[in-house]
Design a protein around this motif. Structure first.
Motif, PDB file in Angstrom:
ATOM      1  N   ALA A   1       0.809  -1.218   0.000  1.00  0.00           N
ATOM      2  CA  ALA A   1       0.000   0.000   0.000  1.00  0.00           C
ATOM      3  C   ALA A   1       0.843   1.269   0.000  1.00  0.00           C
ATOM      4  O   ALA A   1       0.327   2.354  -0.298  1.00  0.00           O
ATOM      5  CB  ALA A   1      -0.926   0.003   1.208  1.00  0.00           C
ATOM      6  N   LEU A   2       2.128   1.158   0.337  1.00  0.00           N
ATOM      7  CA  LEU A   2       2.973   2.356   0.411  1.00  0.00           C
ATOM      8  C   LEU A   2       3.093   3.049  -0.932  1.00  0.00           C
ATOM      9  O   LEU A   2       3.035   4.276  -1.025  1.00  0.00           O
ATOM     10  CB  LEU A   2       4.362   1.986   0.943  1.00  0.00           C
ATOM     11  CG  LEU A   2       4.462   1.691   2.440  1.00  0.00           C
ATOM     12  CD1 LEU A   2       5.875   1.255   2.798  1.00  0.00           C
ATOM     13  CD2 LEU A   2       4.048   2.918   3.251  1.00  0.00           C
ATOM     14  N   GLN A   3       3.275   2.261  -1.985  1.00  0.00           N
ATOM     15  CA  GLN A   3       3.444   2.856  -3.318  1.00  0.00           C
ATOM     16  C   GLN A   3       3.099   1.812  -4.374  1.00  0.00           C
ATOM     17  O   GLN A   3       3.618   0.702  -4.350  1.00  0.00           O
ATOM     18  CB  GLN A   3       4.883   3.335  -3.520  1.00  0.00           C
ATOM     19  CG  GLN A   3       5.095   4.022  -4.866  1.00  0.00           C
ATOM     20  CD  GLN A   3       6.512   4.537  -5.023  1.00  0.00           C
ATOM     21  OE1 GLN A   3       7.314   4.442  -4.108  1.00  0.00           O
ATOM     22  NE2 GLN A   3       6.804   5.092  -6.183  1.00  0.00           N
ATOM     23  N   ALA A   4       2.229   2.212  -5.280  1.00  0.00           N
ATOM     24  CA  ALA A   4       1.885   1.310  -6.374  1.00  0.00           C
ATOM     25  C   ALA A   4       3.102   1.135  -7.283  1.00  0.00           C
ATOM     26  O   ALA A   4       3.875   2.072  -7.481  1.00  0.00           O
ATOM     27  CB  ALA A   4       0.714   1.864  -7.170  1.00  0.00           C
ATOM     28  N   PRO A   5       3.305  -0.053  -7.842  1.00  0.00           N
ATOM     29  CA  PRO A   5       4.454  -0.257  -8.733  1.00  0.00           C
ATOM     30  C   PRO A   5       4.360   0.637  -9.961  1.00  0.00           C
ATOM     31  O   PRO A   5       3.268   0.893 -10.477  1.00  0.00           O
ATOM     32  CB  PRO A   5       4.359  -1.738  -9.098  1.00  0.00           C
ATOM     33  CG  PRO A   5       2.944  -2.111  -8.840  1.00  0.00           C
ATOM     34  CD  PRO A   5       2.486  -1.263  -7.712  1.00  0.00           C
TER      35      PRO A   5
END
Length: 411
Positions: A133-137
């Motif tokens: 959830a921190l950063q989408a690829p």
């Protein structure tokens, strides 16, 4: 696959500059293959991650042979594979390179479905969900490398070791409806009656549809009316559907329970009666039979005693699918129904099967987010196609051989 903006996570630091230069000098026609090769090279650096699972099982011993001459190197020992036991399945550890077609899927498309499941994470998934959830690829390669760093593939097998199974398809029907009986709109869709939980099993489909006294009691629980009794059955089998009212508004009917009677396929009934040949009982063929035999439709429907009740839901976002058994919205092409005793909800799964109409390979990442009364066994899945005419056509004909791998967090 878009590889021009690939940003490998820290675990991919063992990819050499020469590997990256190789990818950059690939021609556009071979870029996907080069990217796949680079990903498979990266997994070699990751293969040592994680502690071994609880059970380990050696590969079957080779057949006895005469000793090799002294000048020939001895064969390597049989490979030992980790095995995890589930109630109705066994998971056998595999390398990423053993997944057919791995590296060719648009892996970044999995992320919305993955984050939906992370709203209700499976045991052992909380930490990984927080990372996801921190950063989408940024692209497909970054998504694949993330999964390869944190997850271990396991091939799903029956308890007897059978790895080949079956995949079918389902969808969300879209039907015209009325709030009250009007014209041809005479087939009711019911909410659950108050005595449903007290009477098990509840009345059969035939009793619900033909008993005058029972129909009168259930009338107050009628939510809407559709034209075709077969469409009502389809809605019950699929478990949810979208209804359009005369004013143009859409609403969703979601599964709210059933009468606890056994499910009987009407397609199988037509085959047993000699009306259709084996292998021809698709929904288009069943609808064609019903069009040609309207006077016998009621008898056919009553051969399936299962009856499903619904609850009404608003449809604020038409882009969201119905909620599956996990309690999260399903994503077309990225959600499947499974046997929960074989695969927990919220588990990413790699499918190896084919599309029903084109017979082209269908190898992709999906999330286990739903179940169904007919979805039982280890290597068994129901593929959610979405809604609309194309989804209906694909789902109605899907009955393909299947192999599947679960992707589980490393210890």
């Amino acid at each position: 696959m878009n590889t021009s903006r690939a940003k490998a996570p820290k675990a991919s630091s063992k990819i050499t500059p020469m590997s990256v230069r190789t990818l950059l000098f690939c021609s556009s026609s071979t870029r996907a293959n080069c990217a796949a090769a680079l990903i498979l090279g990266a997994l070699l650096a990751l293969s040592g991650c994680g502690a071994p699972p609880l059970v380990r099982e050696p590969a079957p011993a080779p057949a006895l042979q005469e000793p090799a001459p002294a000048s020939v190197p001895a064969a390597s020992a049989p490979r030992e594979r980790a095995v995890l036991q589930r109630e109705r399945a066994r998971w056998v550890a595999h390398d990423w390179s053993e997944l057919p077609g791995w590296g060719e899927d648009r892996a970044a498309e999995l992320w919305p479905a993955l984050l939906q499941s992370c709203a209700r994470p499976a045991p052992g998934w909380s930490t990984l969900c927080a990372r996801a959830a921190l950063q989408a690829p940024a692209d497909d390669m970054e998504a694949q490398l993330f999964l390869m760093k944190h997850l271990q593939p396991y091939r799903v097998e029956s308890l007897e070791g059978e790895a080949l199974g079956l995949i079918t398809g389902y969808y969300e029907p879209m039907l015209e409806a009325r709030r009250a009986p009007q014209g041809n709109f005479r087939t009711p869709l019911h909410g659950p009656p108050p005595d449903l939980a007290q009477r098990r099993p509840y009345y059969t489909r035939q009793q619900i549809e033909s008993d005058g006294e029972l129909r009168a009691r259930l009338k107050r629980h009628e939510l809407a009316y559709v034209e075709d009794p077969l469409d009502a059955l389809v809605l019950q089998i699929q478990g949810s559907g979208r209804l359009r009212l005369p004013d143009g508004r859409w609403l969703r009917l979601a599964f709210a329970g059933h009468n606890d009677q056994p499910y009987q396929s009407i397609g199988r009934s037509l085959i047993e009666r000699g009306e259709l040949r084996a292998g021809e009982a698709s929904w288009p063929a069943i609808k064609d039979w019903a069009r040609r035999n309207p006077q016998r439709l009621g008898e056919l429907l009553w051969s399936n005693p299962r009856y499903v009740f619904f609850r009404e839901e608003a449809l604020p976002d038409p882009a969201l699918g119905p909620r599956g058994a996990q309690g999260v919205p399903l994503t077309p092409g990225r959600s499947i129904a499974v046997d929960r005793a074989s695969i927990p909800y919220g588990t990413p799964v790699w499918l190896d099967t084919s599309e029903p109409l084109s017979n082209q390979p269908l190898r992709r990442l999906v999330m286990a987010q739903d179940t169904g009364s007919a979805i039982t066994g280890a290597v068994r899945a129901d593929y959610f196609w979405g809604w609309g005419s194309e989804a209906e056509a694909q789902a109605g004909r899907m009955k393909q051989p299947l192999r599947m791998w679960v992707l589980w967090p490393r210890s």
